[in-house]
Write an enzyme that holds these catalytic residues in place. Structure first.
Site, PDB file in Angstrom:
ATOM      1  N   ARG A  77      -1.553  -4.259  -3.418  1.00  0.00           N
ATOM      2  CA  ARG A  77      -0.699  -5.218  -4.122  1.00  0.00           C
ATOM      3  C   ARG A  77      -1.244  -6.642  -4.089  1.00  0.00           C
ATOM      4  NH1 ARG A  77       2.683  -1.244  -2.225  1.00  0.00           N
ATOM      5  NH2 ARG A  77       4.372  -0.625  -3.644  1.00  0.00           N
ATOM      6  N   HIS A 102      -2.726  -1.679  -7.606  1.00  0.00           N
ATOM      7  CA  HIS A 102      -3.808  -0.722  -7.870  1.00  0.00           C
ATOM      8  C   HIS A 102      -4.526  -0.958  -9.201  1.00  0.00           C
ATOM      9  CE1 HIS A 102      -2.930   1.249  -4.228  1.00  0.00           C
ATOM     10  NE2 HIS A 102      -1.943   2.032  -4.639  1.00  0.00           N
ATOM     11  N   HIS A 172      -7.611   7.117  -3.398  1.00  0.00           N
ATOM     12  CA  HIS A 172      -6.191   7.292  -3.094  1.00  0.00           C
ATOM     13  C   HIS A 172      -5.831   8.769  -2.913  1.00  0.00           C
ATOM     14  CE1 HIS A 172      -1.913   6.429  -3.072  1.00  0.00           C
ATOM     15  NE2 HIS A 172      -2.157   5.133  -3.250  1.00  0.00           N
ATOM     16  N   ASP A 244       3.987   2.727   5.134  1.00  0.00           N
ATOM     17  CA  ASP A 244       3.205   2.301   3.977  1.00  0.00           C
ATOM     18  C   ASP A 244       2.670   0.913   4.294  1.00  0.00           C
ATOM     19  OD1 ASP A 244       1.962   2.105   1.559  1.00  0.00           O
ATOM     20  OD2 ASP A 244       3.786   1.976   0.360  1.00  0.00           O
ATOM     21  N   GLU A 312      -6.089   4.938   3.074  1.00  0.00           N
ATOM     22  CA  GLU A 312      -6.842   4.207   2.056  1.00  0.00           C
ATOM     23  C   GLU A 312      -7.629   3.080   2.729  1.00  0.00           C
ATOM     24  OE1 GLU A 312      -3.836   3.098  -1.032  1.00  0.00           O
ATOM     25  OE2 GLU A 312      -2.610   4.410   0.243  1.00  0.00           O
TER      26      GLU A 312
END
Length: 347
Positions: A77, A102, A172, A244, A312
């Site tokens: 982001r 992304h 991803h 996350d 990631e």
């Protein structure tokens, strides 16, 4: 190489397969550079695909949570979809109306990459034009996939630009070491080589703080199951509906560009292990919080919440607006380089 399908716009998509003598097999397509399948053995020698994904191109063209894709020009982001570089303000596409995510509306995950085989490797190339998705500069990117006889899947990223820009690339893939479609990853045992992480606000934008993991659900320095922390009442967990978050990897003593240990995942039932090694300063651990029951995977089974996890490797989210984070600026004459390895084994 074989023909995989044709996009709605009439562009051909090809599939490439990497194999080693142990029987491990990796499949990828030129649409988004997507890893569609990673087949590895369990402790009994039985093979399963451990990467979530689909069985046809039309599903990848439809909306999905970036299964297996190359994400860029900026992975993760950017707050407000805005940043300033050398006194110039840039405006990006905002997926959720609040932040860029992304790479934009049509990021690298939705582009057709040119492919060529080099020995036993596959190299993908793409030119991102100046102002594409709002980013400055013509950017030439290559991503090289290789698989060795020790069951190491290696991804090498390289890029150059003709104008100052920002860049953050990752893959991803969602992993379930029981096999895709086999259920939740709650009992997977995770280790993260990180003493700290970057807390986020309600929009999942890092606040700028580098916070210690000690005494929190984010402490994976000692191996532990994912499930209990995923269901904790920690405010950070509640805001993101689970894990996350970007973890700040311990890289003391490593040279720039040197591979360092980032993470290990172990699945007790199958005995499968996956280690992640990278040259990047961070890794986003995402526990599949937003997977929806309407997604039917390659096995024909529904994907539900926490049926896969992502690791990631990356620079930090919102780095263009956080001068104290590692820089993601790439300038003409410089060469961006990044390498990540996924090392598979059994107990």
């Amino acid at each position: 190489m074989r023909h995989y399908g044709t996009t709605a716009d009439g562009e051909a998509v090809e599939e490439y397969t990497l194999r080693n003598r142990t029987g491990m097999e990796v499949k990828l397509i030129t649409y988004g550079g997507i890893l569609t399948s990673i087949s590895v053995p369990d402790r009994k020698g039985d093979f399963a695909n451990v990467a979530l994904g689909f069985d046809r191109l039309t599903k990848y063209e439809a909306e999905h949570p970036y299964f297996g894709a190359i994400t860029g020009r900026y992975a993760n982001r950017i707050a407000g979809g805005k940043f300033n570089l050398d006194g110039v303000a840039y405006e990006l596409f905002k997926q959720d109306g609040r932040s860029a995510l992304h790479g934009g509306e049509v990021g690298f995950d939705k582009r057709i990459w040119a492919a060529r085989e080099i020995a036993n490797d596959v190299e993908l190339a793409y030119r991102s034009r100046d102002a594409e998705e709002g980013y400055p500069g013509n950017l030439d990117v290559t991503v090289r996939y290789s698989l060795n006889q020790d069951s190491v899947l290696r991804i090498e990223y390289s890029a150059a630009t003709d104008a100052p820009t920002v860049l953050n690339l990752t893959n991803h893939s969602y992993f379930n070491l029981m096999g895709e479609g086999e259920g939740a990853i709650d009992d997977h045992i995770l280790t993260l080589n990180a003493d700290s992480y970057t807390p986020t606000d309600a929009n999942q934008i890092p606040t700028g703080e580098i916070a210690p993991v000690v005494g929190t659900p984010f402490d994976f320095r000692i191996p532990k199951a994912i499930g209990p922390g995923q269901r904790s009442a920690d405010p950070q967990i509640l805001m993101a509906k689970g894990y996350d978050h970007n973890f700040v990897l311990n890289r003391a003593g490593l040279l720039e560009g040197e591979l360092g240990f980032a993470a290990r995942v172990y699945e007790p039932r199958s005995g499968r292990n996956m280690e992640v090694w990278t040259t990047e300063p961070g890794v986003q651990f995402y526990a599949g919080n937003m997977l929806e029951t309407t997604l039917v995977g390659a096995s024909g089974r529904l994907y539900r919440q926490s049926h896969g996890l992502c690791l990631e490797t990356q620079h930090f989210p919102n780095s263009p607006n956080q001068p104290d984070f590692p820089s993601t600026v790439l300038r003409p004459g410089e060469r961006f380089g990044s390498t990540t390895e996924y090392r598979f084994s059994t107990d």
